[in-house]
Scaffold this motif. Sequence first.
Motif, PDB file in Angstrom:
ATOM      1  N   ALA A 345       0.848  -1.194   0.000  1.00 32.66           N
ATOM      2  CA  ALA A 345       0.000   0.000   0.000  1.00 32.66           C
ATOM      3  C   ALA A 345       0.884   1.244   0.000  1.00 32.66           C
ATOM      4  N   GLN A 346       0.378   2.306  -0.563  1.00 36.19           N
ATOM      5  CA  GLN A 346       1.154   3.532  -0.727  1.00 36.19           C
ATOM      6  C   GLN A 346       1.753   4.008   0.595  1.00 36.19           C
ATOM      7  N   ASP A 347       0.998   3.916   1.668  1.00 33.21           N
ATOM      8  CA  ASP A 347       1.481   4.438   2.947  1.00 33.21           C
ATOM      9  C   ASP A 347       2.516   3.534   3.622  1.00 33.21           C
ATOM     10  N   ARG A 348       2.783   2.351   3.036  1.00 35.84           N
ATOM     11  CA  ARG A 348       3.779   1.445   3.598  1.00 35.84           C
ATOM     12  C   ARG A 348       5.099   1.480   2.840  1.00 35.84           C
ATOM     13  N   ARG A 349       5.081   2.006   1.631  1.00 36.71           N
ATOM     14  CA  ARG A 349       6.251   1.886   0.758  1.00 36.71           C
ATOM     15  C   ARG A 349       7.481   2.599   1.301  1.00 36.71           C
ATOM     16  N   SER A 350       7.296   3.713   1.961  1.00 28.49           N
ATOM     17  CA  SER A 350       8.439   4.464   2.480  1.00 28.49           C
ATOM     18  C   SER A 350       9.159   3.716   3.595  1.00 28.49           C
ATOM     19  N   LEU A 351       8.530   2.653   4.131  1.00 31.74           N
ATOM     20  CA  LEU A 351       9.144   1.870   5.189  1.00 31.74           C
ATOM     21  C   LEU A 351      10.120   0.831   4.653  1.00 31.74           C
ATOM     22  N   LEU A 352      10.119   0.626   3.341  1.00 33.07           N
ATOM     23  CA  LEU A 352      11.018  -0.353   2.740  1.00 33.07           C
ATOM     24  C   LEU A 352      12.457   0.141   2.757  1.00 33.07           C
ATOM     25  N   ASP A 353      13.379  -0.815   2.643  1.00 30.09           N
ATOM     26  CA  ASP A 353      14.798  -0.492   2.614  1.00 30.09           C
ATOM     27  C   ASP A 353      15.111   0.489   1.486  1.00 30.09           C
ATOM     28  N   ALA A 354      16.016   1.424   1.764  1.00 25.05           N
ATOM     29  CA  ALA A 354      16.353   2.455   0.771  1.00 25.05           C
ATOM     30  C   ALA A 354      16.894   1.847  -0.512  1.00 25.05           C
ATOM     31  N   GLY A 355      17.618   0.727  -0.407  1.00 18.52           N
ATOM     32  CA  GLY A 355      18.139   0.082  -1.607  1.00 18.52           C
ATOM     33  C   GLY A 355      17.036  -0.444  -2.506  1.00 18.52           C
ATOM     34  N   ILE A 356      15.976  -0.987  -1.912  1.00 18.88           N
ATOM     35  CA  ILE A 356      14.834  -1.455  -2.696  1.00 18.88           C
ATOM     36  C   ILE A 356      14.166  -0.276  -3.397  1.00 18.88           C
ATOM     37  N   LEU A 357      14.007   0.827  -2.692  1.00 18.76           N
ATOM     38  CA  LEU A 357      13.350   1.999  -3.270  1.00 18.76           C
ATOM     39  C   LEU A 357      14.158   2.581  -4.418  1.00 18.76           C
ATOM     40  N   ARG A 358      15.488   2.608  -4.278  1.00 19.85           N
ATOM     41  CA  ARG A 358      16.325   3.113  -5.377  1.00 19.85           C
ATOM     42  C   ARG A 358      16.224   2.207  -6.600  1.00 19.85           C
ATOM     43  N   ALA A 359      16.315   0.897  -6.370  1.00 17.64           N
ATOM     44  CA  ALA A 359      16.216  -0.042  -7.484  1.00 17.64           C
ATOM     45  C   ALA A 359      14.835   0.030  -8.132  1.00 17.64           C
ATOM     46  N   ALA A 360      13.799   0.218  -7.320  1.00 14.22           N
ATOM     47  CA  ALA A 360      12.444   0.318  -7.865  1.00 14.22           C
ATOM     48  C   ALA A 360      12.305   1.528  -8.778  1.00 14.22           C
TER      49      ALA A 360
END
Length: 485
Positions: A345-360
């Motif tokens: 969910a949109q409100d959970r995504r920022s809780l993911l590891d920064a490396g996952i977010l960069r790769a995404a």
Amino acid sequence: MQRMTETVVQVIPAIQEDDGIASLNALALSKAFLHGKLSPVEAARTLLDRIERLDRHVNAIVHVDREKTLGMARASERRYLTGKVLSPLDGVPVTIKDLSSIAGWPRRRGSLAFDGSSACAEDTPCVARLREAGVVFLGKTATPDSGCKVVTRSAVHGVTLNPYDPTKTPGGSSGGASAALAMGFGPIAVGSDGAGSIRIPAALTNVFGLKPGFGRVPAFPPDIDMPHSVVGPMSRSVADAAVMLAVMSRPEPRDPFAWPIPFVVPDDLGDPDLSDLTVAFSPRMGCDAPLADREVDELVAGAIPLLARAGARTCAEDPGWPVDPARPFQVFWDTVCSATVDGFAQDRRSLLDAGILRAAEAGRRVSIGSYQLAMEQRLKITAASREFFNRFDLLICPVLPTAAWSAERNVPEGFEDDDWRWCPYTFPWNMTGQPAASVPIGFTTSGLPVGVQIIGRWGKEENVLRAAAAVERRRMLAIVHPHSR
């Protein structure tokens, strides 16, 4: 379990009274159970106590349920008393990486974004097969967020440390499993490998790890990272991993990709005769490796005379890659991370590891044409691999170009977190779907373990295991425990 948010230099305690049970491999334990020299309850209780006393030094175990574990052990003990033993692994304690589901146990996946407060409804297939075989679930092991790193660090559980040097990483993403094995927290462990996540931690902690070929161990539901990510056995002996693989690969009717044929444990693992095998040695695996440690190179090369002594025909030859495997792999990595993020969910995504977010973010920029090109390149790499293994039974090469690095870093000094170029030896075999293993080959002068990688033909895990057993027999490194270095 205790959370470790900072790397702390610690000394692993000297030999303890429970080291006798903790050092036994799985088959030795089951033999002791069978002859009444040891009970599954005694083994489970001893190892649970050991975890409680020693895990603070490495932070490998993220969940235990003492009563459920002892309940499984008591059920196994009754089977031994009544002669109704379920398998050679009945009563043997196992740790399970916290990416796999265990019915009635929580699963956090090392992620703040994942709701780990409720118990899982059912076992993942490999866990179900182990349960059916009477294996005792000892605890769940640490993983980085969604298995996204080659170290084991998460915002949930903190940093997992290497038992051979607690200033170093045990690797990842199955680093909790490998550290637990090295610490004597059970003789076998469930790991998973999407880019090297079984082989890398095995190499860095002096244990054995096998990435089975895609389809060998059933999975459900199907993983979006197919065929890259598979579940496999980790252990302190090759024979234990072979028996574990035979159990884990039993049929699962829901998996459309599961192989319809059983895995049969080779009958010559005690002293393999490899005269039927032709082995290629490639110190760089045909890849451009910008990082190369001389000690690691020398130790890896030392596997060749050991295999020759076991009868194998050996020569030096590199695989001929039609394209740098890192190019399509980066596309698959980024797009899978994008799909992972989009699954929350949109409100959970920022809780993911920064490396996952960069790769995404990088994955969202991949065009359909670029993804199709990566698919085409993977097919060409797989075809080139098949041509190579039409001429050779096995390929010997490094797992990593370096021994363990600082636990404070995600990758060795000099490289960025998202840069895969420094470790080109593992992920190609996830793209081709072939079996590959890491077996201990020695220690650097500073006492850090090194593993050698053995890759086999598609569908030929038995030859990988036989070669690994030949190396193991001639080096006997499993008896070198962290506190003895």
